[in-house]
Design an enzyme around this catalytic site. Structure first.
Site, PDB file in Angstrom:
ATOM      1  N   HIS B  99       0.872  -1.178   0.000  1.00  0.00           N
ATOM      2  CA  HIS B  99       0.000   0.000   0.000  1.00  0.00           C
ATOM      3  C   HIS B  99       0.912   1.233   0.000  1.00  0.00           C
ATOM      4  O   HIS B  99       2.011   1.202   0.556  1.00  0.00           O
ATOM      5  CB  HIS B  99      -0.824   0.104   1.270  1.00  0.00           C
ATOM      6  CG  HIS B  99      -1.659  -1.078   1.612  1.00  0.00           C
ATOM      7  ND1 HIS B  99      -1.151  -2.191   2.217  1.00  0.00           N
ATOM      8  CD2 HIS B  99      -2.991  -1.302   1.462  1.00  0.00           C
ATOM      9  CE1 HIS B  99      -2.135  -3.064   2.415  1.00  0.00           C
ATOM     10  NE2 HIS B  99      -3.246  -2.557   1.968  1.00  0.00           N
ATOM     11  N   ASP B 102       2.409   2.123   3.339  1.00  0.00           N
ATOM     12  CA  ASP B 102       3.408   1.203   3.898  1.00  0.00           C
ATOM     13  C   ASP B 102       4.822   1.712   3.655  1.00  0.00           C
ATOM     14  O   ASP B 102       5.719   1.503   4.464  1.00  0.00           O
ATOM     15  CB  ASP B 102       3.333  -0.189   3.240  1.00  0.00           C
ATOM     16  CG  ASP B 102       1.976  -0.844   3.346  1.00  0.00           C
ATOM     17  OD1 ASP B 102       1.240  -0.534   4.296  1.00  0.00           O
ATOM     18  OD2 ASP B 102       1.661  -1.678   2.474  1.00  0.00           O
ATOM     19  N   GLU B 230     -10.598  -7.047  -3.939  1.00  0.00           N
ATOM     20  CA  GLU B 230     -10.359  -8.044  -2.894  1.00  0.00           C
ATOM     21  C   GLU B 230     -11.558  -8.088  -1.965  1.00  0.00           C
ATOM     22  O   GLU B 230     -11.770  -7.185  -1.158  1.00  0.00           O
ATOM     23  CB  GLU B 230      -9.096  -7.674  -2.106  1.00  0.00           C
ATOM     24  CG  GLU B 230      -8.811  -8.675  -1.005  1.00  0.00           C
ATOM     25  CD  GLU B 230      -7.461  -8.433  -0.341  1.00  0.00           C
ATOM     26  OE1 GLU B 230      -6.553  -7.907  -1.021  1.00  0.00           O
ATOM     27  OE2 GLU B 230      -7.324  -8.763   0.846  1.00  0.00           O
ATOM     28  N   GLU B 266      -8.629 -13.964  -0.701  1.00  0.00           N
ATOM     29  CA  GLU B 266      -7.836 -14.270   0.486  1.00  0.00           C
ATOM     30  C   GLU B 266      -8.505 -15.375   1.291  1.00  0.00           C
ATOM     31  O   GLU B 266      -9.722 -15.344   1.527  1.00  0.00           O
ATOM     32  CB  GLU B 266      -7.703 -13.009   1.345  1.00  0.00           C
ATOM     33  CG  GLU B 266      -6.933 -13.283   2.630  1.00  0.00           C
ATOM     34  CD  GLU B 266      -6.730 -12.041   3.499  1.00  0.00           C
ATOM     35  OE1 GLU B 266      -6.507 -10.952   2.952  1.00  0.00           O
ATOM     36  OE2 GLU B 266      -6.799 -12.192   4.729  1.00  0.00           O
ATOM     37  N   HIS B 269     -10.406 -14.172   4.426  1.00  0.00           N
ATOM     38  CA  HIS B 269     -11.628 -13.444   4.071  1.00  0.00           C
ATOM     39  C   HIS B 269     -12.726 -14.414   3.641  1.00  0.00           C
ATOM     40  O   HIS B 269     -13.906 -14.192   3.919  1.00  0.00           O
ATOM     41  CB  HIS B 269     -11.345 -12.443   2.949  1.00  0.00           C
ATOM     42  CG  HIS B 269     -10.414 -11.335   3.353  1.00  0.00           C
ATOM     43  ND1 HIS B 269      -9.979 -10.370   2.480  1.00  0.00           N
ATOM     44  CD2 HIS B 269      -9.828 -11.059   4.540  1.00  0.00           C
ATOM     45  CE1 HIS B 269      -9.164  -9.535   3.130  1.00  0.00           C
ATOM     46  NE2 HIS B 269      -9.061  -9.933   4.362  1.00  0.00           N
ATOM     47  N   ASP B 294      -4.299 -14.003  -1.984  1.00  0.00           N
ATOM     48  CA  ASP B 294      -3.641 -13.575  -0.757  1.00  0.00           C
ATOM     49  C   ASP B 294      -3.547 -14.794   0.149  1.00  0.00           C
ATOM     50  O   ASP B 294      -4.563 -15.302   0.650  1.00  0.00           O
ATOM     51  CB  ASP B 294      -4.441 -12.459  -0.076  1.00  0.00           C
ATOM     52  CG  ASP B 294      -3.937 -11.083  -0.477  1.00  0.00           C
ATOM     53  OD1 ASP B 294      -3.182 -10.983  -1.462  1.00  0.00           O
ATOM     54  OD2 ASP B 294      -4.294 -10.101   0.183  1.00  0.00           O
ATOM     55  N   ASP B 305     -10.044 -11.304  11.417  1.00  0.00           N
ATOM     56  CA  ASP B 305      -9.035 -11.628  10.415  1.00  0.00           C
ATOM     57  C   ASP B 305      -7.697 -11.864  11.112  1.00  0.00           C
ATOM     58  O   ASP B 305      -7.017 -10.912  11.483  1.00  0.00           O
ATOM     59  CB  ASP B 305      -8.950 -10.396   9.495  1.00  0.00           C
ATOM     60  CG  ASP B 305      -8.399 -10.710   8.140  1.00  0.00           C
ATOM     61  OD1 ASP B 305      -8.344 -11.890   7.761  1.00  0.00           O
ATOM     62  OD2 ASP B 305      -8.018  -9.756   7.439  1.00  0.00           O
ATOM     63  N   ASP B 307      -5.084 -13.553   9.846  1.00  0.00           N
ATOM     64  CA  ASP B 307      -3.965 -13.458   8.887  1.00  0.00           C
ATOM     65  C   ASP B 307      -2.759 -14.297   9.295  1.00  0.00           C
ATOM     66  O   ASP B 307      -1.616 -13.821   9.248  1.00  0.00           O
ATOM     67  CB  ASP B 307      -3.526 -11.992   8.736  1.00  0.00           C
ATOM     68  CG  ASP B 307      -4.438 -11.199   7.814  1.00  0.00           C
ATOM     69  OD1 ASP B 307      -5.291 -11.792   7.147  1.00  0.00           O
ATOM     70  OD2 ASP B 307      -4.274  -9.964   7.762  1.00  0.00           O
ATOM     71  N   ASP B 337      -0.172 -12.507   2.521  1.00  0.00           N
ATOM     72  CA  ASP B 337      -0.849 -11.484   3.326  1.00  0.00           C
ATOM     73  C   ASP B 337      -1.027 -12.080   4.718  1.00  0.00           C
ATOM     74  O   ASP B 337      -2.140 -12.378   5.157  1.00  0.00           O
ATOM     75  CB  ASP B 337      -2.186 -11.134   2.691  1.00  0.00           C
ATOM     76  CG  ASP B 337      -2.807  -9.906   3.347  1.00  0.00           C
ATOM     77  OD1 ASP B 337      -2.223  -9.395   4.319  1.00  0.00           O
ATOM     78  OD2 ASP B 337      -3.870  -9.464   2.901  1.00  0.00           O
TER      79      ASP B 337
END
Lengths: 435, 435, 435, 435
Positions: B99, B102, B230, B266, B269, B294, B305, B307, B337
């Site tokens: 992003h 980031d 996404e 993802e 998700h 992802d 989430d 991750d 991700d």
């Protein structure tokens, strides 16, 4: 004869009535937003939950006491018609809904089933003519019979597809015979038990094929009910294709069915899919696809379809606000796809439960009408989105901007002034409409 | 200089290696289904989880030890580029994702932010040229800054929309500068906190508006990355518009974006939306919209989430089978991700965790390739749907039947012979591919 | 006579066997951790899922094809005994489990039911004597009959309580007759449908009352099976009192039942309550209450008890590690409380499904044994908790410290050195044991 | 000075008031069931959500506008005391709650932290003396600091245990200094991130150790607040040991803490654990362990702790009915463990949100009082359980029956007459109390 000789027609007696067999909120002829409550609400009663449901569950045997059981399956079926119209009339519900298997036994062959359906629908038609009660929608049950183990339109077995098609044809013939205003597809087994052995594309293509055949057939017999898809995410399937409103819309867009299909939304199906009922209604509404409502409520702490009678005034108020925003629900209606709890096994509970649901929707309608009259939500949103009424906002909505022009604007207007939503205050105010 | 002087390039050492800093399953040059594993898997590392995530959570302060913190935000940003490419090279990952926020500090104005981005992307470009590492995708973070409180494209504030547009323009400029192969939209706040004050139609229309502006701008600057949406159902929003694959497809169909947009799916998700990862991949694949993945995993007993780095070989095998069926994932890739658990706060855990993920996907790819070579699923499905290869089934698929003809067929073929799926046996056999 | 003339005794043929009716992993006589696999696993088959389950679900009619249906309920019941022992013997399962209503029809009165039970248990005893197969546990079904609508021990109707007591007495008499090693209470309706009309204290007191009567009666007839409570959070109840292992422990502690009761834990019940199976096993184990296991698996994306045959090797490995840590599961066992999917409706699927489950548990046991032999978890934990082996840690465990002394210590040792858990690396290593 | 010069003391103005800064339902001095509403409700405000929460979330930066930020951490801390008591006084809340880290910065050492706490608690004490506002409870935050990564009392690191002990000692010293009526333990990290590396028994033993040290220390300093455990199932932990009320009770029974500990129950924690708030309250109440309430509400469609201000009148009515049944909540209270939504970022939203919550609890209290005065639930239950008042039921409750005598009874009274619960009718009637 009467199956409920001790129960009179349910009348509106107002909030102070102590009579359990009276409406305290639903006053059919009261005018709300320019129409009578009965015209606004278009209540329907479901044949399956009212007439055939026996109170069994995966861990329990039948428990419901019902006075209409006969000597044979067909005599029971005939008795049910009598009893059902008595219930409809006494509750003052103008509409009803059914699956084919609810009203007549399947017998030993498709031909026998169709004959049984002919006989019973003759009886039903007679009752409709006598009473003026109308068919909101009918549908074919294509999930209970063992042949639909792996789906109906989405079956892996072409002969099963043919039988599904035959049931749909018969369903449309019945719809024409009884003047059905809508025709519903709920695909309880149109999905998969395991993705491992599933050809998802073939199966979805075939569902679309069956739907198109239905449209063509309706045109051919010159009967066009509003076709409705009823989304549900799962149960009995591990995963049903019509997961929720958006997924069903994706399907009808993809297969170019959008002119002929709308959605029949159910509260409990919404929450099982992770949405509120009002969310699903809004998704359908802004896509011009709000068709009809299955009124019930789930228990959000339970993971299956409990189909409780709706008594949550808060949720029903928001649902009815969506209906009001939609300009009403016709030709759809409010169908009580709800069953009495297992502990409410007496026949009179069918009345008490529908009264509870109808009173709750009456409250919801009145609350929604007040919110509408006061412009409660409209003012709130008008203020909140005011920046789109002029200046750069209006220019965006008019499609006059692009990334470059907006970048220039942003570099020159770097720190937008945000306003609090005061959402807790909004909820506190809203409570005064609901309580 | 090196930030990890004690860690050498991670090499494949095979399953008997006791070296924690070695691959035991991922062998980049090994040929699987005609291509090297690295070409099949197209691994990418995520800037946010690897370089900027600090280990904080809603109940905990930052905990991660990272050796690249500098005196100023910009010196930290420059150090991160160094450290990131060291990690990418040592892990042998050919791609990366980020992003805008980031890689560079936002500063006090959009202009300052863009300047910072220019400086850092110069550095990144230099590193890319030196190493041959490529940009899988970049995106604009339009959810962290307070101005996006109520959404970016779906904001109620037109000036905020303009700022989102400016970030997207900059994102596309950066994509062109760095040769980005895809460009992602994840709408963390494109949804609502409360439906009570939300104009869903206006908001969704505006999201489509921004997407169209992006397509037009890409054409204008002659740079066409694959655009990707996404999906995620919720968090941070109460309800995100791109709930799942089907909902995102409904959106791109409705707004006629289907030629320009695919999906970035993802795992975590998917499960938050009530689906398996392989379900979402299949939905995208059969709609010609499988864009990129992802890679992570969630905890199905937790409602947010998480991750986690993917270590579930079963799930990854099924995901990779979908990729194989799709003919590969390019121009997308497998982007981690995923973030180290809070208890894995040492910098070297970044290596250990990516090795775990890459080994797991290597296993998954090899399992999927074996399933494909053996025709495991293909034979299963060919047998299961055999009835559509001839007779009435073939006639249905050829659109030669209608409700009437099928009813005749059904009345004459009343009792289809069903076959057991033996699904427990299938799962037992499948275990031999996975274990 | 044989109900499965084409199916021979299932033998271990090893991983390369292509014979669907063979074990590829379960080798009954293979020694694992000093005992044969059959002694370690103590497999039991459940009468209900194997003999009486008909494949119906809340939306579907019966579908299972079973060759043992007779002319009358009692002849079917007798045939089932024959068929069941054929299945037990061919699968090589040494144990079985049943509810009273599984084996004999309830008839029209309690007396008739008890007579039917006497006749059928005579038959069962004969079969047990012939084959050496043993009764792992029996139980009384106190949830299916309409009288248990509102619970059995927790009913609001004292006469219903008496009938529950009668069933329990009969269950204990049968347990003595057949040498049952355990006796289970699963309280499917011991909970509530609505809290609004529930006296939770009275109901829980009465459950404890019934349990105490059972203990007293067992002593009186000089038969002491291990009593087991089987926790489940919900379904069919809205909320079951024995929600999970901890809740059941709270109950047996409160009512002083801890010397006589342990837990029968089920994988699918664990996940419905928001726990992993290994969590529930660990909670029971450290409270000295691990009694027996109901082997199955749920679908964590579905909210009801799917009772699938266990094929997840990862989960089963962790469950079996708990059993190994417990020093085995005897006098409990591994009971397949699992049912074939609705699409696996052929009778031979009963064999295929149990083979899948038994092979999976065999893998799990072997993996767990390897983890134990290598000290995988023991070394990990020894290192992780090392600080409690000496110094201040040892002093804490020896109860020699108090808040004051620890405050002094803390003020002098202000910045503890934390170590990373490297949990992603741990999971990657663990995969090598499982795959 | 005033931080809210434009906001006056919030007064009760009744339901017709249009003033957002007024109570429309909460009338502090109104007598309900013999006591003033303020005595019944014992409202407390939470320091953390009101004074330190910044509006950030896992995907978003701080957004809240707060007028009390100073130049240094300590000046901010001092300003917060001023502002907090202004809010408490203007809202008319008599109680407050805090964690140690809410009120004072941790500094660079434990010693510095304790000094900061001393300074700030001096200020707080002064304010308490001036205003008469009292401390409902305080607690030590043992989950945010990186050292508590793996737990506090349940940490794997003995030195961390010592630091936790020091914080608890300081917490009790502060409790004594400020006359705290309760002392809370919420174990956000007392659980595990992964069971793989966790010694559950050691960890739970150590939690009990710390609790016992607290009891002993309280006795030593001659200050005995009511100790409270606050259950929560998960978040931030993967699994917290104090999962729910029953689990916490199992713990305090097992470790013989039952005389010193009760429960602090939170609505949102209840639903995360799969229970209703009223269920948790009832479990605590019948075990004589209802200590205090954390008032908020969750979103049952979201899987994390949203801590919304309570506005659901239905749920709050049932919660308050439990409190009424309990004979009140003292020495506990109703603490607003609730935070404004991220979109309500203005400081005045703190007032609007608390007003919403206090009005909602006022409604709930009034509804509960009416239900109690009318004997609504009492009559319902008396009728429903009437069979236990005489005959066999009374004999069962008097422990005069055993399995044998009840079997005889059952054989002679084979077909109990069940009565419908009419639960839908009950819910419809209940709506009239709530709406």
């Amino acid at each position: 004869m009467s199956y409920f000789p001790n129960i009179k027609k349910i009348e509106f007696e107002g909030v102070n009535s102590k009579n359990p067999f009276a409406f305290r909120h639903y006053n059919p002829e009261e005018i709300i937003l320019g129409k009578s409550m009965k015209e606004q609400l278009r209540f329907a009663i479901a044949y399956w939950h009212t007439m055939t449901q026996d109170g069994s569950d995966p861990f329990g045997n039948p428990v419901n006491l019902r006075p209409w059981l006969g000597e044979t399956e067909m005599s029971t079926a005939r008795n049910r018609v009598e009893a059902f119209f008595e219930i409809l009339e006494k509750l003052g519900a103008d509409y009803f809904c059914f699956h084919d298997v609810d009203i007549a036994p399947e017998g030993n062959s498709l031909a026998e089933f169709f004959n049984n359906l002919d006989e019973i629908t003759d009886l039903i038609k007679e009752k409709m003519d006598q009473t003026g009660i109308k068919l909101l929608w009918n549908t074919a049950n294509m999930f209970s019979n063992p042949r639909y183990n792996n789906g109906a339109a989405s079956t892996n077995n072409a002969e099963v597809f043919a039988m599904a098609a035959a049931q749909v044809k018969k369903g449309l013939d019945i719809s024409k015979k009884l003047g059905g205003q809508n025709y519903v597809f709920w695909g309880g087994r149109e999905g998969y038990e395991s993705l491992l052995n599933t050809d998802m594309k073939l199966e979805q293509d075939n569902i679309a094929r069956l739907f198109k055949m239905a449209i063509v057939y309706g045109e051919k017999i010159n009967h066009k009910p509003q076709f409705l898809i009823e989304p549900k995410p799962k149960e009995p399937s591990k995963h049903q294709y019509d997961f929720d409103a958006a997924t069903a819309l994706q399907f009808i867009q993809k297969y170019d069915l959008i002119d002929d299909f709308k959605l029949n939304l159910e509260a409990n199906h919404a929450t099982l899919a992770g949405h509120t009922f009002e969310h699903e209604i809004e998704v359908a509404r802004i896509n011009n696809a709000l068709g009809s409502l299955d009124a019930n409520q789930g228990d959000v702490l339970l993971g299956w379809d409990t189909d409780e009678f709706p008594t949550n005034v808060y949720d029903v108020t928001l649902a009815m606000y969506g209906v009001v925003e939609n300009g009403g629900i016709a030709p759809g209606g409010i169908n009580f796809d709800a069953k009495v709890r297992r502990s409410s096994f007496e026949a009179e509970d069918l009345f008490l439960a529908h009264i509870a649901g109808m009173d709750t929707f009456a409250r919801g309608l009145k609350n929604a009408a007040k919110l509408k009259s006061d412009g409660f939500f409209e003012k709130l949103k008008a203020k909140r989105y005011a920046s789109y009424q002029a200046g750069i906002g209006a220019s965006i909505l008019a499609d006059k901007e692009d990334l470059k022009s907006l970048t220039e604007y942003a570099l020159n207007h770097d720190h937008p002034t945000l306003e609090s939503s005061h959402i807790e205050y909004v909820k506190n105010l809203l409570n005064d409409y609901i309580h």
